[in-house]
Design a protein around this motif. Structure first.
Motif, PDB file in Angstrom:
ATOM      1  N   ALA A 278       5.350   2.156   6.329  1.00 11.85           N
ATOM      2  CA  ALA A 278       4.444   2.777   6.861  1.00 11.85           C
ATOM      3  C   ALA A 278       3.564   2.344   7.501  1.00 11.85           C
ATOM      4  O   ALA A 278       2.432   2.581   8.064  1.00 11.85           O
ATOM      5  N   CYS A 279       2.629   1.461   7.224  1.00 15.46           N
ATOM      6  CA  CYS A 279       1.876   0.322   7.233  1.00 15.46           C
ATOM      7  C   CYS A 279       2.560  -0.531   7.393  1.00 15.46           C
ATOM      8  O   CYS A 279       3.673  -1.594   8.045  1.00 15.46           O
ATOM      9  N   VAL A 280       1.225  -1.924   7.134  1.00 10.70           N
ATOM     10  CA  VAL A 280       1.260  -3.600   7.616  1.00 10.70           C
ATOM     11  C   VAL A 280       1.630  -4.234   6.302  1.00 10.70           C
ATOM     12  O   VAL A 280       1.322  -5.455   6.758  1.00 10.70           O
ATOM     13  N   GLY A 281       1.078  -3.548   5.621  1.00  7.19           N
ATOM     14  CA  GLY A 281       0.266  -4.503   4.276  1.00  7.19           C
ATOM     15  C   GLY A 281       1.218  -5.659   3.723  1.00  7.19           C
ATOM     16  O   GLY A 281       1.115  -6.560   3.172  1.00  7.19           O
ATOM     17  N   CYS A 282       2.734  -5.231   4.175  1.00  6.25           N
ATOM     18  CA  CYS A 282       3.214  -5.860   3.472  1.00  6.25           C
ATOM     19  C   CYS A 282       4.412  -6.866   4.376  1.00  6.25           C
ATOM     20  O   CYS A 282       5.159  -7.781   4.165  1.00  6.25           O
ATOM     21  N   SER A 283       3.958  -6.990   5.503  1.00  4.26           N
ATOM     22  CA  SER A 283       4.569  -8.043   6.188  1.00  4.26           C
ATOM     23  C   SER A 283       4.670  -9.594   6.046  1.00  4.26           C
ATOM     24  O   SER A 283       3.612 -10.001   6.178  1.00  4.26           O
TER      25      SER A 283
ATOM     26  N   ALA B 196       0.920  -1.445   0.029  1.00  2.00           N
ATOM     27  CA  ALA B 196       0.057   0.196  -0.550  1.00  2.00           C
ATOM     28  C   ALA B 196       0.904   1.338   0.031  1.00  2.00           C
ATOM     29  O   ALA B 196       0.611   2.084  -0.871  1.00  2.00           O
ATOM     30  N   CYS B 197       1.954   1.486   0.520  1.00  2.00           N
ATOM     31  CA  CYS B 197       2.384   2.445   1.141  1.00  2.00           C
ATOM     32  C   CYS B 197       4.114   2.327   0.581  1.00  2.00           C
ATOM     33  O   CYS B 197       4.402   3.192   0.047  1.00  2.00           O
ATOM     34  N   GLY B 198       4.589   1.502   0.438  1.00  6.03           N
ATOM     35  CA  GLY B 198       6.315   0.842  -0.451  1.00  6.03           C
ATOM     36  C   GLY B 198       6.971   1.637   0.891  1.00  6.03           C
ATOM     37  O   GLY B 198       8.162   1.000   0.264  1.00  6.03           O
TER      38      GLY B 198
HETATM   39 FE1  FES Z   1       3.224  -0.145   3.334  1.00  6.84          FE
HETATM   40 FE2  FES Z   1       5.047  -2.421   3.321  1.00  6.84          FE
HETATM   41  S1  FES Z   1       4.147  -1.766   2.231  1.00  6.84           S
HETATM   42  S2  FES Z   1       4.471  -1.384   5.051  1.00  6.84           S
END
Ligand code: FES
Length: 268
Positions: free
Chosen positions: A226-231, A221-223
């Motif tokens: 900053a989010c947890v989308g790619c954990s 999502a953020c790249g």
């Molecule tokens: Fe948001 Fe990796 S894409 S933390």
């Protein structure tokens, strides 16, 4: 990492849904390493979320960043509509790319489908460092390998495979790899492609005691962590694909396909 407005110098349909985009870069040119990615926002796109696309090549002579991507959703469809001379905003380079601090080694590069995308820049870097490079490139069919005509593979030992046999030998990259490791010694394997393919490549590497670096895909999502989308869960704890990866040592990976994907850094 930079935020740059870049002029589009080309956005060419390579084959099927696959495109090659070239952008005039500035500060990011000298900082980009093979295996890293950019978050790209098409101008006037219907979607505000940037799309993660891995770097295909950095042309330092022309100051151009190249991205090879496939239309898989609305975001990449918007990207394919971008025209020459349009200005689009990119954020990057991001992530941890391939570790290429090796010299004079026997190196195997395995790219499947859109996983061929990061290999142009990687191979050039490896050749510059006097490594002997073998490249196995595979895809569903001949069209999936059209991008190779945009790659200089001088000095590279090349093997091609397609699922339908329309180019190279019929079969898959992991089959060819198995065959080659029987009679050759490789110091390291670099791979990117569908998760099943990378799983198989990593298994072959482990069985033969070869270091293996895999470039993972994950929902982003953020790249920028900053989010947890790619954990993802790894053998050494939780890691973020956008920050700690997308390239990882295959030995620490628990699952090559951590999430169901939407649009990923290979433009999927
Ligand atoms: Fe948001 Fe990796 S894409 S933390």
């Amino acid at each position: 990492m930079f935020l740059e407005n870049c002029e589009v110098t080309a956005n060419i349909n390579i084959a099927g849904n696959m495109f090659l985009m070239k952008l005039k870069g500035d500060k990011s040119i000298s900082k980009t390493k093979p295996g890293q990615f950019f978050m790209i926002q098409p101008k006037n796109g219907r979607f505000f979320l940037r799309r993660p696309i891995s770097i295909h090549y950095v042309d330092e002579n022309k100051n151009e960043l190249e991205f090879y991507y496939e239309i898989k959703g609305h975001g990449t469809n918007d990207l394919a509509c971008v025209k020459e001379k349009d200005i689009i905003n990119v954020q990057g380079p991001l992530g941890n790319g391939f570790d290429t601090h090796i010299k004079g080694k026997n190196v195997m590069v395995v790219g499947g489908g859109m996983g061929i995308a990061p290999m142009k820049y990687l191979i050039e870097d490896l050749i510059k460092k006097e490594n002997r490079v073998t490249f196995i490139a595979g895809g569903r069919n001949k069209a999936a390998l059209e991008v190779l005509s945009n790659m200089s593979l001088e000095g590279v030992t090349l093997y091609l495979t397609t699922d339908d046999g329309s180019k190279g030998s019929k079969g898959r990259v992991d089959g060819k790899l198995k065959e080659l490791v029987k009679n050759n010694t490789y110091d390291v394997i670099f791979t990117c492609g569908p998760e099943k393919m990378m799983e198989s490549v990593a298994n072959i590497a482990h069985e033969n005691d070869i270091e293996c670096q895999v470039s993972l895909e994950a929902r982003m999502a953020c790249g920028v962590k900053a989010c947890v989308g790619c954990s993802i869960k790894t053998k050494v704890g939780m890691r973020k694909v956008c920050h700690d990866g997308p390239v990882f040592d295959s030995k620490i990976i628990v699952d090559m396909n951590p999430e169901e994907k939407t649009e990923t850094c290979c433009g999927n």
